[in-house]
Motif scaffolding. Structure first.
Motif, PDB file in Angstrom:
ATOM      1  N   MET A 164       8.646  -6.210   4.200  1.00 51.42           N
ATOM      2  CA  MET A 164       7.714  -5.308   3.949  1.00 51.42           C
ATOM      3  C   MET A 164       7.220  -3.707   3.804  1.00 51.42           C
ATOM      4  N   TRP A 165       8.371  -2.937   4.310  1.00 52.28           N
ATOM      5  CA  TRP A 165       8.961  -1.601   4.584  1.00 52.28           C
ATOM      6  C   TRP A 165       9.138  -1.758   3.278  1.00 52.28           C
ATOM      7  N   LEU A 166       9.648  -2.018   2.254  1.00 52.85           N
ATOM      8  CA  LEU A 166      10.004  -2.309   0.919  1.00 52.85           C
ATOM      9  C   LEU A 166       9.501  -1.840  -0.127  1.00 52.85           C
ATOM     10  N   GLY A 167       8.473  -3.348   0.368  1.00 56.66           N
ATOM     11  CA  GLY A 167       7.265  -3.318  -0.553  1.00 56.66           C
ATOM     12  C   GLY A 167       6.148  -1.712  -0.443  1.00 56.66           C
ATOM     13  N   ILE A 168       5.567  -1.490   0.839  1.00 55.79           N
ATOM     14  CA  ILE A 168       5.134  -0.763   0.940  1.00 55.79           C
ATOM     15  C   ILE A 168       5.726   0.805  -0.346  1.00 55.79           C
ATOM     16  N   THR A 169       7.170   0.635   0.013  1.00 50.79           N
ATOM     17  CA  THR A 169       7.829   2.252   0.524  1.00 50.79           C
ATOM     18  C   THR A 169       8.490   2.085  -1.317  1.00 50.79           C
ATOM     19  N   GLY A 170       8.341   0.740  -2.462  1.00 50.86           N
ATOM     20  CA  GLY A 170       8.205   0.666  -3.789  1.00 50.86           C
ATOM     21  C   GLY A 170       9.692   0.354  -3.989  1.00 50.86           C
ATOM     22  N   GLN A 171      10.540  -0.060  -2.616  1.00 55.94           N
ATOM     23  CA  GLN A 171      12.123  -0.681  -3.325  1.00 55.94           C
ATOM     24  C   GLN A 171      12.532  -1.526  -3.439  1.00 55.94           C
ATOM     25  N   LEU A 172      12.012  -2.412  -2.907  1.00 57.68           N
ATOM     26  CA  LEU A 172      11.917  -4.149  -3.070  1.00 57.68           C
ATOM     27  C   LEU A 172      12.857  -4.827  -4.239  1.00 57.68           C
ATOM     28  N   GLY A 173      11.807  -3.619  -5.362  1.00 59.48           N
ATOM     29  CA  GLY A 173      13.132  -3.548  -6.801  1.00 59.48           C
ATOM     30  C   GLY A 173      14.408  -3.296  -6.863  1.00 59.48           C
ATOM     31  N   LEU A 174      14.810  -3.486  -5.576  1.00 59.75           N
ATOM     32  CA  LEU A 174      16.573  -2.985  -5.341  1.00 59.75           C
ATOM     33  C   LEU A 174      16.955  -4.291  -4.838  1.00 59.75           C
ATOM     34  N   TYR A 175      16.457  -4.986  -4.565  1.00 60.68           N
ATOM     35  CA  TYR A 175      16.839  -6.193  -4.039  1.00 60.68           C
ATOM     36  C   TYR A 175      16.808  -7.713  -4.732  1.00 60.68           C
ATOM     37  N   ILE A 176      15.131  -7.650  -5.145  1.00 62.41           N
ATOM     38  CA  ILE A 176      14.945  -8.850  -6.092  1.00 62.41           C
ATOM     39  C   ILE A 176      14.608  -8.571  -7.309  1.00 62.41           C
ATOM     40  N   HIS A 177      14.025  -9.743  -8.530  1.00 58.90           N
ATOM     41  CA  HIS A 177      13.122  -9.680  -9.702  1.00 58.90           C
ATOM     42  C   HIS A 177      11.282  -9.499  -8.796  1.00 58.90           C
ATOM     43  N   PRO A 178      11.132  -8.734 -10.197  1.00 62.55           N
ATOM     44  CA  PRO A 178       9.764  -7.884  -9.391  1.00 62.55           C
ATOM     45  C   PRO A 178       9.138  -9.044  -9.436  1.00 62.55           C
ATOM     46  N   ARG A 179       8.997 -10.412 -10.390  1.00 62.13           N
ATOM     47  CA  ARG A 179       8.039 -11.664 -10.422  1.00 62.13           C
ATOM     48  C   ARG A 179       8.176 -12.401  -9.211  1.00 62.13           C
ATOM     49  N   TYR A 180       9.121 -12.144  -8.124  1.00 58.95           N
ATOM     50  CA  TYR A 180       9.310 -12.829  -6.658  1.00 58.95           C
ATOM     51  C   TYR A 180       8.286 -11.331  -5.500  1.00 58.95           C
ATOM     52  N   PHE A 181       7.884 -10.267  -5.971  1.00 61.25           N
ATOM     53  CA  PHE A 181       7.850  -9.504  -5.051  1.00 61.25           C
ATOM     54  C   PHE A 181       6.302 -10.068  -4.076  1.00 61.25           C
ATOM     55  N   ALA A 182       5.635 -10.572  -5.093  1.00 69.54           N
ATOM     56  CA  ALA A 182       3.719 -10.999  -4.426  1.00 69.54           C
ATOM     57  C   ALA A 182       4.891 -12.142  -3.037  1.00 69.54           C
ATOM     58  N   PHE A 183       4.972 -13.035  -3.862  1.00 69.32           N
ATOM     59  CA  PHE A 183       5.636 -14.430  -2.883  1.00 69.32           C
ATOM     60  C   PHE A 183       6.023 -13.749  -1.483  1.00 69.32           C
ATOM     61  N   SER A 184       7.506 -12.775  -1.639  1.00 66.19           N
ATOM     62  CA  SER A 184       7.788 -12.329  -0.357  1.00 66.19           C
ATOM     63  C   SER A 184       6.731 -11.367  -0.016  1.00 66.19           C
ATOM     64  N   ILE A 185       5.904 -10.647  -0.086  1.00 63.10           N
ATOM     65  CA  ILE A 185       5.601  -9.660   0.756  1.00 63.10           C
ATOM     66  C   ILE A 185       4.996 -10.526   1.475  1.00 63.10           C
ATOM     67  N   ILE A 186       4.111 -11.759   1.020  1.00 61.52           N
ATOM     68  CA  ILE A 186       2.879 -13.017   1.768  1.00 61.52           C
ATOM     69  C   ILE A 186       3.533 -13.724   2.707  1.00 61.52           C
ATOM     70  N   MET A 187       4.867 -13.893   2.173  1.00 58.61           N
ATOM     71  CA  MET A 187       5.640 -14.403   3.197  1.00 58.61           C
ATOM     72  C   MET A 187       5.996 -13.796   4.287  1.00 58.61           C
ATOM     73  N   ALA A 188       6.004 -12.807   4.253  1.00 60.50           N
ATOM     74  CA  ALA A 188       6.899 -11.640   5.137  1.00 60.50           C
ATOM     75  C   ALA A 188       5.424 -11.402   6.224  1.00 60.50           C
ATOM     76  N   VAL A 189       4.275 -11.288   5.533  1.00 59.24           N
ATOM     77  CA  VAL A 189       3.056 -11.613   6.440  1.00 59.24           C
ATOM     78  C   VAL A 189       2.818 -12.240   7.057  1.00 59.24           C
ATOM     79  N   VAL A 190       2.981 -13.813   6.637  1.00 55.63           N
ATOM     80  CA  VAL A 190       2.857 -14.616   7.148  1.00 55.63           C
ATOM     81  C   VAL A 190       3.607 -14.928   8.721  1.00 55.63           C
ATOM     82  N   ALA A 191       5.450 -14.435   7.746  1.00 58.75           N
ATOM     83  CA  ALA A 191       6.526 -14.830   9.192  1.00 58.75           C
ATOM     84  C   ALA A 191       5.580 -13.756  10.669  1.00 58.75           C
ATOM     85  N   ALA A 192       5.053 -13.202  10.208  1.00 57.69           N
ATOM     86  CA  ALA A 192       5.103 -12.090  10.991  1.00 57.69           C
ATOM     87  C   ALA A 192       3.940 -12.591  12.072  1.00 57.69           C
TER      88      ALA A 192
END
Length: 226
Positions: free
Chosen positions: A1-29
């Motif tokens: 979630m922090w990487l998504g907020i700071t715009g650095q999630l692209g250093l780890y995964i393809h942009p097509r997975y941004f929304a899915f990863s952030i949503i699943m992180a929120v659900v997991a939390a």
């Protein structure tokens, strides 16, 4: 979630997975918070030994999670570099082009080709005549040609299909004797020039860019290609 907020999630995964990863992180939390809230208390004194083990592992897990979070904040994420490239096959993923993709590149506007596009074309084995009059304008990081590091370097990028674990390096060779005196390893450069037969007798690359201009540039906000 922090990487998504700071715009650095692209250093780890393809942009097509941004929304899915952030949503699943929120659900997991949310699941973790609810599980702690609903966890029953220890009402039996006879289970003190078992409870002690549970508390130990709970504490250890908390320490690991806290340490990971602190490391993420203190040590900001960085892009993949030559160190990773040396462990993978440069241009290995650029070797295969579908007939449709190959036709699109050979008939396309060469001035708009990316590092990935040029690397793919070079792997098709076309002769010098094909590249006559074509010019490349590329941005990437500097990594040496292992056969002739004194005279040839690659302007390189990483291609990410899903995440950085599967990232594959691609690069276009540039003939620039003494480049080490101008550009540090892994620094980012902009290169423009024509492509022709490689003057180097040591390098295994048949076609290289003979640069008209090479200049240091800032790392782009999105360093990977897709």
């Amino acid at each position: 979630m922090w990487l998504g907020i700071t715009g650095q999630l692209g250093l780890y995964i393809h942009p097509r997975y941004f929304a899915f990863s952030i949503i699943m992180a929120v659900v997991a939390a949310a699941v973790v918070i609810v599980s702690f809230a609903l966890s029953p208390g220890d009402e039996h004194a006879g289970h003190e030994h078992e409870t002690g083990h549970k508390r130990f592992w709970a504490g250890a897990s908390s320490v690991v999670i806290a340490a990971s979070a602190v490391a993420l904040l203190v040590l900001p994420p960085t892009t993949l570099t030559t160190t990773t490239l040396e462990q993978r096959d440069l241009n290995g993923s650029a070797a295969a082009l579908t007939e449709e993709a190959s036709a699109k590149l050979t008939g396309g506007d060469a001035s708009k080709f990316s590092v990935k596009d040029w690397a793919s074309l070079l792997r098709q084995g076309a002769g010098v005549e094909f590249y006559a009059g074509k010019k490349a304008q590329l941005t990437g990081f500097v990594t040496p040609d292992q056969d002739d590091p004194e005279n040839v370097f690659y302007v390189a990028r990483f291609v990410v299909s899903h995440c950085v674990v599967d990232a594959q390096p691609v690069g276009v060779p540039v003939y620039r004797p003494g480049w080490q005196d101008e550009f540090p390893l892994d620094s980012w450069v902009g290169v423009s020039g024509g492509l022709t037969a490689n003057p180097s007798v040591a390098s295994s690359e048949g076609i290289v860019i003979i640069p008209e201009a090479v200049a240091a540039v800032d790392q782009p906000q999105q360093p990977y290609v897709y």
